[in-house]
Design an enzyme around this catalytic site. Sequence first.
Site, PDB file in Angstrom:
ATOM      1  N   SER A 291       0.836  -1.206   0.000  1.00 32.98           N
ATOM      2  CA  SER A 291       0.000   0.000   0.000  1.00 32.98           C
ATOM      3  C   SER A 291       0.868   1.252   0.000  1.00 32.98           C
ATOM      4  CB  SER A 291      -0.936   0.009   1.213  1.00 32.98           C
ATOM      5  OG  SER A 291      -0.195  -0.129   2.411  1.00 32.98           O
TER       6      SER A 291
ATOM      7  N   ASN B  28      -2.673  -1.889  13.255  1.00 28.51           N
ATOM      8  CA  ASN B  28      -4.123  -1.673  13.176  1.00 28.51           C
ATOM      9  C   ASN B  28      -4.559  -0.376  13.853  1.00 28.51           C
ATOM     10  OD1 ASN B  28      -3.919  -4.129  11.981  1.00 28.51           O
ATOM     11  ND2 ASN B  28      -5.009  -5.285  13.572  1.00 28.51           N
TER      12      ASN B  28
ATOM     13  N   THR C 268     -38.534  28.036 -11.943  1.00 26.13           N
ATOM     14  CA  THR C 268     -38.928  26.732 -11.396  1.00 26.13           C
ATOM     15  C   THR C 268     -39.228  25.884 -12.626  1.00 26.13           C
ATOM     16  OG1 THR C 268     -41.290  27.207 -11.282  1.00 26.13           O
ATOM     17  CG2 THR C 268     -39.990  27.796  -9.341  1.00 26.13           C
ATOM     18  N   HIS C 269     -38.910  24.620 -12.563  1.00 26.95           N
ATOM     19  CA  HIS C 269     -39.053  23.719 -13.728  1.00 26.95           C
ATOM     20  C   HIS C 269     -38.248  24.231 -14.920  1.00 26.95           C
ATOM     21  CE1 HIS C 269     -42.679  22.048 -11.670  1.00 26.95           C
ATOM     22  NE2 HIS C 269     -42.802  23.322 -11.320  1.00 26.95           N
TER      23      HIS C 269
ATOM     24  N   SER D 226     -11.889  24.555 -29.312  1.00 23.89           N
ATOM     25  CA  SER D 226     -12.092  23.311 -30.060  1.00 23.89           C
ATOM     26  C   SER D 226     -10.968  23.182 -31.088  1.00 23.89           C
ATOM     27  CB  SER D 226     -13.443  23.367 -30.764  1.00 23.89           C
ATOM     28  OG  SER D 226     -13.450  22.526 -31.898  1.00 23.89           O
TER      29      SER D 226
ATOM     30  N   LYS E   6     -15.232  28.215 -31.254  1.00 21.72           N
ATOM     31  CA  LYS E   6     -15.698  27.710 -29.962  1.00 21.72           C
ATOM     32  C   LYS E   6     -14.924  28.241 -28.757  1.00 21.72           C
ATOM     33  CE  LYS E   6     -18.557  25.231 -29.326  1.00 21.72           C
ATOM     34  NZ  LYS E   6     -18.579  23.761 -29.309  1.00 21.72           N
TER      35      LYS E   6
ATOM     36  N   ASN F 263     -15.339  27.025 -24.951  1.00 21.18           N
ATOM     37  CA  ASN F 263     -16.124  26.054 -24.180  1.00 21.18           C
ATOM     38  C   ASN F 263     -15.907  26.163 -22.664  1.00 21.18           C
ATOM     39  OD1 ASN F 263     -17.170  24.881 -26.545  1.00 21.18           O
ATOM     40  ND2 ASN F 263     -15.334  23.622 -26.777  1.00 21.18           N
TER      41      ASN F 263
ATOM     42  N   GLU G 293     -17.661  22.079 -16.824  1.00 20.15           N
ATOM     43  CA  GLU G 293     -18.070  20.721 -17.216  1.00 20.15           C
ATOM     44  C   GLU G 293     -17.313  19.662 -16.419  1.00 20.15           C
ATOM     45  OE1 GLU G 293     -19.038  20.559 -21.793  1.00 20.15           O
ATOM     46  OE2 GLU G 293     -17.357  21.895 -21.428  1.00 20.15           O
TER      47      GLU G 293
ATOM     48  N   TYR H   4     -10.116  -5.718  12.731  1.00 21.86           N
ATOM     49  CA  TYR H   4      -9.399  -5.299  11.531  1.00 21.86           C
ATOM     50  C   TYR H   4      -9.416  -6.413  10.490  1.00 21.86           C
ATOM     51  CZ  TYR H   4      -5.847  -3.838   8.242  1.00 21.86           C
ATOM     52  OH  TYR H   4      -5.210  -3.487   7.082  1.00 21.86           O
TER      53      TYR H   4
ATOM     54  N   GLN I 162      -7.466  -1.775   4.100  1.00 25.29           N
ATOM     55  CA  GLN I 162      -6.404  -1.041   3.397  1.00 25.29           C
ATOM     56  C   GLN I 162      -6.969  -0.305   2.176  1.00 25.29           C
ATOM     57  OE1 GLN I 162      -2.370  -2.740   3.110  1.00 25.29           O
ATOM     58  NE2 GLN I 162      -2.717  -2.805   0.905  1.00 25.29           N
TER      59      GLN I 162
ATOM     60  N   LYS J   6      -8.280   3.910   1.817  1.00 28.75           N
ATOM     61  CA  LYS J   6      -7.596   5.185   1.607  1.00 28.75           C
ATOM     62  C   LYS J   6      -7.713   5.758   0.188  1.00 28.75           C
ATOM     63  CE  LYS J   6      -4.427   3.212   4.129  1.00 28.75           C
ATOM     64  NZ  LYS J   6      -5.349   2.443   5.004  1.00 28.75           N
TER      65      LYS J   6
HETATM   66  N1  ARG Z   1      -1.356  -1.193   5.313  1.00 30.99           N
HETATM   67  C1  ARG Z   1      -2.341  -1.601   6.254  1.00 30.99           C
HETATM   68  C2  ARG Z   1      -3.650  -0.833   6.018  1.00 30.99           C
HETATM   69  O1  ARG Z   1      -3.621   0.185   5.410  1.00 30.99           O
HETATM   70  C3  ARG Z   1      -1.872  -1.364   7.639  1.00 30.99           C
HETATM   71  C4  ARG Z   1      -2.446  -2.280   8.648  1.00 30.99           C
HETATM   72  C5  ARG Z   1      -1.999  -3.659   8.389  1.00 30.99           C
HETATM   73  N2  ARG Z   1      -2.370  -4.529   9.455  1.00 30.99           N
HETATM   74  C6  ARG Z   1      -2.225  -5.869   9.363  1.00 30.99           C
HETATM   75  N3  ARG Z   1      -2.577  -6.551  10.386  1.00 30.99           N
HETATM   76  N4  ARG Z   1      -1.808  -6.424   8.264  1.00 30.99           N
HETATM   77  O2  ARG Z   1      -4.704  -1.229   6.455  1.00 30.99           O
END
Ligand code: ARG
Length: 462
Positions: A24, A111, A156-157, A278, A284, A286, A291, A318, A323, A326
């Site tokens: 990660s 965790n 309205t509408h 464009s 154009k 735009n 958008e 956990y 993971q 994020k």
């Molecule tokens: N990279 C993990 C996450 O974002 C960290 C926690 C990992 N914990 C574990 N017991 N493997 O969730």
Amino acid sequence: MTDKPWGGVFREATDRRVELFTESISFDRRLAEQDIAGSKAHARMLAEAGLITADECRQITQGLDEIGREIAEGRFPFRVEWEDIHMHVERALIDRIGDVGRKLHTARSRNDQVATDFRLWVRDAIDALLASLRRLQTAFVGRCDRDWDCILPGYTHLQRAQPVSAAHYWLAYCEKFERDRERLSDCRKRVNLCPLGSAALAGTSLPVDRDSTARALGFAAPTANSLDSVSDRDFAAEFLFCLSLIAVHLSHWAEEWILWSTCEFNFLRLPQGFCTGSSIMPQKINPDVLELIRGRTARVIGSLQQMLVLLKGLPLAYNRDLQEDKPPVFDAFDTVHSCLELAAPLVAQTEINRPAVEERLDRGYLDATTLMEYLILQGVPQRSAHEAVGRLVRAAMDRNCRLIDLPLAVFQEVVPSLDESVREVLGPDKAVRRMRSFGSTAPEQVRRQIDAWKQRLESDRT
Ligand code: ARG
């Protein structure tokens, strides 16, 4: 057999494909600053609790600060084998200060660590959004004096309905973004609790002081239940909802301004610096920024959905699935933050095409409701007044004229008691000025709101 921090029990090395699949660090490196702050607070608490010495704490803190600087300056080597930001920082610390570094993970699990880092990150993100929302509101309020005497057709509408002052229009958006601010501030209260010390899921048998780490990191209090602490991502889901609603408000504004800047409406002239052209049609200009603001709302709503689906099937506590929490949060934040930062100058620099708007105000019988209310004040029951004005509008349509242009005889044919003074309530300008209810587009009401907004923006410089 393996050099992972968790490798003691393993007889075989991790398959490279698994390292690539489970890492990660490619995205959670964004938590580096929070991870280091959390580790410093943790080390200080360990020293207070007598689990490490004051000197060890000093070495750890110094090492962490150096690692922090390396990361900030882009000199830190990230490696997929080290999996995530937590292991990177710890590993680098051990490389730097040796065995003392091996004590940092005392009474801690990744965790509770990741839950703490993530909360710290979301808290900063909320503060940044509160400031961006303020800038956008300031841009809208800044327009109010400039556009003070400008009246727009209200819809309205998407059919012309009643005239409203431009300032009233701009302040409507301020209200929406103010609720977004309130929602974020409220969400922040639930974000601002510290999971650190919950360890893997059950807490720890070591003598930690969770109040101390919570305080050091600026959290209001430690979280109450260790199982909940390491599994709870409600704060992230809530945050994504807040972001989604901001995006919806932005999208709705963008849609309106896209429409208003068309030749068909011709109400607005967008600043050319915020438009693109464009490659084939030379004429154009735009409204691409608007958008894309509208379009990117889809990503934000998608991120909220992703989070809710991620969480729905998880048993306590956990699970590695977490993971995946994020990327949608980072992406939704980046998206909304950049939209807000572009919206503010766009709002400030756009011009109203007054002649085009004024010409339009005379069509669409925007003063019909005011005329009806005038009749009500003359003692005509509402339903009868509605019908009478409907007939007058029909008569004006047949003559292809405005209500104010109808001969008195026509007015009197429909409502015999009317005289020439009826014309005093007609026209978009009069319609606006005759308003009186609280929160209406009446100039005194809008003036009061503008002043209140200015005061609010002045006193709260976030
Ligand atoms: N990279 C993990 C996450 O974002 C960290 C926690 C990992 N914990 C574990 N017991 N493997 O969730």
